[in-house]
Scaffold this motif. Structure first.
Motif, PDB file in Angstrom:
ATOM      1  N   HIS A  36       0.809  -1.216   0.000  1.00  0.00           N
ATOM      2  CA  HIS A  36       0.000   0.000   0.000  1.00  0.00           C
ATOM      3  C   HIS A  36       0.845   1.271   0.000  1.00  0.00           C
ATOM      4  CE1 HIS A  36      -3.596  -2.450   0.793  1.00  0.00           C
ATOM      5  NE2 HIS A  36      -2.777  -3.182   1.529  1.00  0.00           N
ATOM      6  N   SER A  37       2.143   1.111  -0.220  1.00  0.00           N
ATOM      7  CA  SER A  37       2.987   2.311  -0.239  1.00  0.00           C
ATOM      8  C   SER A  37       4.113   2.246  -1.272  1.00  0.00           C
ATOM      9  CB  SER A  37       3.588   2.560   1.154  1.00  0.00           C
ATOM     10  OG  SER A  37       4.287   1.413   1.607  1.00  0.00           O
ATOM     11  N   ILE A  38       4.705   1.070  -1.478  1.00  0.00           N
ATOM     12  CA  ILE A  38       5.904   0.994  -2.321  1.00  0.00           C
ATOM     13  C   ILE A  38       5.732   0.056  -3.525  1.00  0.00           C
ATOM     14  CG2 ILE A  38       8.426   0.700  -2.271  1.00  0.00           C
ATOM     15  CD1 ILE A  38       8.380   0.920   0.701  1.00  0.00           C
ATOM     16  N   LEU A  39       4.744  -0.825  -3.504  1.00  0.00           N
ATOM     17  CA  LEU A  39       4.616  -1.830  -4.561  1.00  0.00           C
ATOM     18  C   LEU A  39       4.514  -1.208  -5.951  1.00  0.00           C
ATOM     19  CD1 LEU A  39       4.399  -4.865  -5.168  1.00  0.00           C
ATOM     20  CD2 LEU A  39       1.909  -4.628  -4.979  1.00  0.00           C
ATOM     21  N   GLN A  40       3.867  -0.056  -6.043  1.00  0.00           N
ATOM     22  CA  GLN A  40       3.760   0.621  -7.339  1.00  0.00           C
ATOM     23  C   GLN A  40       5.142   0.850  -7.954  1.00  0.00           C
ATOM     24  OE1 GLN A  40       0.922   1.825  -9.075  1.00  0.00           O
ATOM     25  NE2 GLN A  40       2.409   2.228 -10.685  1.00  0.00           N
ATOM     26  N   LEU A  41       6.094   1.264  -7.129  1.00  0.00           N
ATOM     27  CA  LEU A  41       7.465   1.497  -7.604  1.00  0.00           C
ATOM     28  C   LEU A  41       8.099   0.185  -8.054  1.00  0.00           C
ATOM     29  CD1 LEU A  41       9.963   3.389  -7.873  1.00  0.00           C
ATOM     30  CD2 LEU A  41      10.534   2.725  -5.530  1.00  0.00           C
ATOM     31  N   TYR A  42       7.897  -0.890  -7.275  1.00  0.00           N
ATOM     32  CA  TYR A  42       8.483  -2.177  -7.630  1.00  0.00           C
ATOM     33  C   TYR A  42       7.972  -2.660  -8.994  1.00  0.00           C
ATOM     34  CZ  TYR A  42       9.673  -2.486  -2.621  1.00  0.00           C
ATOM     35  OH  TYR A  42      10.144  -2.266  -1.359  1.00  0.00           O
ATOM     36  N   LEU A  43       6.697  -2.426  -9.249  1.00  0.00           N
ATOM     37  CA  LEU A  43       6.082  -2.966 -10.468  1.00  0.00           C
ATOM     38  C   LEU A  43       6.300  -2.064 -11.680  1.00  0.00           C
ATOM     39  CD1 LEU A  43       2.660  -4.242  -9.041  1.00  0.00           C
ATOM     40  CD2 LEU A  43       4.705  -5.590  -9.559  1.00  0.00           C
ATOM     41  N   SER A  44       6.296  -0.767 -11.473  1.00  0.00           N
ATOM     42  CA  SER A  44       6.290   0.135 -12.632  1.00  0.00           C
ATOM     43  C   SER A  44       7.372   1.201 -12.601  1.00  0.00           C
ATOM     44  CB  SER A  44       4.914   0.832 -12.727  1.00  0.00           C
ATOM     45  OG  SER A  44       3.873  -0.119 -12.789  1.00  0.00           O
ATOM     46  N   GLY A  45       8.200   1.217 -11.578  1.00  0.00           N
ATOM     47  CA  GLY A  45       9.223   2.250 -11.462  1.00  0.00           C
ATOM     48  C   GLY A  45      10.525   1.850 -12.122  1.00  0.00           C
ATOM     49  N   PHE A  46      11.635   2.424 -11.632  1.00  0.00           N
ATOM     50  CA  PHE A  46      12.946   2.129 -12.211  1.00  0.00           C
ATOM     51  C   PHE A  46      13.286   0.655 -11.997  1.00  0.00           C
ATOM     52  CE2 PHE A  46      13.513   4.073  -7.999  1.00  0.00           C
ATOM     53  CZ  PHE A  46      14.130   3.042  -7.322  1.00  0.00           C
ATOM     54  N   LYS A  47      14.218   0.135 -12.798  1.00  0.00           N
ATOM     55  CA  LYS A  47      14.413  -1.314 -12.883  1.00  0.00           C
ATOM     56  C   LYS A  47      15.750  -1.870 -12.357  1.00  0.00           C
ATOM     57  CE  LYS A  47      10.407  -1.725 -14.874  1.00  0.00           C
ATOM     58  NZ  LYS A  47       9.277  -2.263 -14.085  1.00  0.00           N
ATOM     59  N   PRO A  48      16.566  -1.134 -11.626  1.00  0.00           N
ATOM     60  CA  PRO A  48      17.836  -1.725 -11.185  1.00  0.00           C
ATOM     61  C   PRO A  48      17.693  -2.578  -9.917  1.00  0.00           C
ATOM     62  CG  PRO A  48      17.761   0.530 -10.444  1.00  0.00           C
ATOM     63  CD  PRO A  48      16.470   0.279 -11.194  1.00  0.00           C
ATOM     64  N   ASN A  49      16.602  -3.339  -9.824  1.00  0.00           N
ATOM     65  CA  ASN A  49      16.307  -4.109  -8.615  1.00  0.00           C
ATOM     66  C   ASN A  49      16.183  -5.597  -8.922  1.00  0.00           C
ATOM     67  OD1 ASN A  49      15.894  -1.520  -7.464  1.00  0.00           O
ATOM     68  ND2 ASN A  49      13.709  -1.604  -7.910  1.00  0.00           N
ATOM     69  N   PHE A  50      16.520  -6.428  -7.957  1.00  0.00           N
ATOM     70  CA  PHE A  50      16.103  -7.830  -7.970  1.00  0.00           C
ATOM     71  C   PHE A  50      15.560  -8.152  -6.582  1.00  0.00           C
ATOM     72  CE2 PHE A  50      20.614  -7.675  -7.050  1.00  0.00           C
ATOM     73  CZ  PHE A  50      20.822  -8.591  -6.031  1.00  0.00           C
ATOM     74  N   TYR A  51      14.729  -9.175  -6.475  1.00  0.00           N
ATOM     75  CA  TYR A  51      13.866  -9.340  -5.308  1.00  0.00           C
ATOM     76  C   TYR A  51      13.988 -10.719  -4.676  1.00  0.00           C
ATOM     77  CZ  TYR A  51      11.700  -5.084  -7.093  1.00  0.00           C
ATOM     78  OH  TYR A  51      11.492  -3.801  -7.527  1.00  0.00           O
ATOM     79  N   THR A  52      13.732 -10.754  -3.366  1.00  0.00           N
ATOM     80  CA  THR A  52      13.661 -12.006  -2.615  1.00  0.00           C
ATOM     81  C   THR A  52      12.347 -12.031  -1.847  1.00  0.00           C
ATOM     82  OG1 THR A  52      16.070 -12.114  -2.324  1.00  0.00           O
ATOM     83  CG2 THR A  52      14.721 -13.435  -0.819  1.00  0.00           C
ATOM     84  N   PHE A  53      11.478 -12.990  -2.151  1.00  0.00           N
ATOM     85  CA  PHE A  53      10.266 -13.213  -1.363  1.00  0.00           C
ATOM     86  C   PHE A  53      10.604 -14.181  -0.231  1.00  0.00           C
ATOM     87  CE2 PHE A  53       8.475 -11.621  -5.229  1.00  0.00           C
ATOM     88  CZ  PHE A  53       7.234 -11.094  -4.910  1.00  0.00           C
ATOM     89  N   TYR A  54      10.092 -13.880   0.962  1.00  0.00           N
ATOM     90  CA  TYR A  54      10.413 -14.727   2.118  1.00  0.00           C
ATOM     91  C   TYR A  54       9.186 -14.843   3.025  1.00  0.00           C
ATOM     92  CZ  TYR A  54      12.728 -16.327   6.411  1.00  0.00           C
ATOM     93  OH  TYR A  54      13.090 -17.030   7.531  1.00  0.00           O
ATOM     94  N   ILE A  55       8.860 -16.091   3.391  1.00  0.00           N
ATOM     95  CA  ILE A  55       7.746 -16.321   4.313  1.00  0.00           C
ATOM     96  C   ILE A  55       8.062 -17.535   5.165  1.00  0.00           C
ATOM     97  CG2 ILE A  55       6.382 -17.840   2.795  1.00  0.00           C
ATOM     98  CD1 ILE A  55       3.879 -16.242   3.786  1.00  0.00           C
TER      99      ILE A  55
END
Length: 279
Positions: free
Chosen positions: A209-228
């Protein structure tokens, strides 16, 4: 010292991060209360009788000296963990006639969790230090080594593609301090010679509800780790409060909902070809 119910860890960075990760990950089975003075604390601590474990490899860490000064009271017992040098904390320990445990000088602070820095507090929590050191269980598992090599190679390839931001999408609150320790390991180990990886901890699903928009549609120099982490005793929703519009929540517990959100977010990342791994 085992009789103390209140233990206060005073230390910065690697002097407290590993211990804090152990405590918050396993506190469901720990019967003692631990507090952590891991930043400059502006307010004086309460007068409860406690055991202070003061940790500083150099023995001259400014914030640690300040926190000890503001939190010290004569009812406390103190253990100092520091190098065997002529440093401030060792000299203070000698003045107070407190026990001193040597911080081995060949162990970097961020790697010290399996040394006296992390294992002494673990023992005082009632945990067995030998259970933290079963390295053979890892190196004899081909699957672990294969994944280790694959993940390291992938991270290296991302840096070659100018992707330097490692975003950790953490769906388990009790693991947050584990990742704060991981954050230090990555930052201090690789952040040299104008190179490195920036690890960022993103608390989910709050950050939807605050940052996901950036992750999906913003700049692209990122890679991600999902953890649960699977929660076996998760709370079930109160069915009396569920109206027809949300009847799909009927009979569900909070973990099931959280995990469904993770799976849905991973599916969107996959569809958008955003690189991620999942634990």
């Amino acid at each position: 010292y085992k009789d103390f119910k209140n233990i206060n860890i005073i230390g910065m960075g690697g002097s407290s991060l590993g211990t804090k990760a152990i405590y918050n990950f396993l506190k469901y089975k720990i019967k003692k209360k631990l507090t952590f003075s891991d930043n400059i604390n502006l307010n004086k601590e309460n007068k409860l009788k406690k055991l202070n474990i003061i940790v500083s490899k150099s023995g001259n860490t400014l914030e640690t000296v300040v926190n000890l000064n503001t939190q010290f009271n004569k009812l406390d017992k103190n253990i100092f963990i520091t190098e065997n040098t002529n440093n401030y904390l060792r000299n203070l320990a000698n003045k107070l006639k407190s026990d001193v445990i040597e911080h081995k000088n060949f162990i970097g602070g961020r790697f010290s969790v399996l040394s006296e820095v992390g294992m002494l507090p673990a023992q005082l929590m009632g945990l067995k230090d030998t259970k933290f050191k079963k390295f053979n269980n890892l190196i004899t598992k081909k699957n672990f080594l294969d994944n280790l090599i694959h993940n390291t190679l992938s991270s290296y390839q991302f840096t070659k593609l100018k992707k330097f931001n490692s975003i950790i999408l953490n769906y388990d609150e009790n693991s947050e301090d584990l990742f704060k320790w991981y954050q230090q390991l990555i930052s201090e180990s690789l952040g040299k010679n104008s190179k490195g990886i920036l690890p960022v901890i993103s608390n989910m699903p709050k950050d939807n509800h605050s940052i996901l928009q950036l992750y999906l549609s913003g700049f692209k120099p990122n890679f991600y780790t999902f953890y649960i982490v699977e929660e076996m005793n998760s709370t079930y929703l109160n069915s009396k409060l569920i109206l027809d519009k949300f009847k799909f929540l009927q009979g569900k517990n909070v973990y099931e909902i959280l995990n469904s959100q993770r799976i849905a977010t991973e599916n969107i990342f996959r569809r958008k070809k955003i690189p991620f791994r999942s634990f």
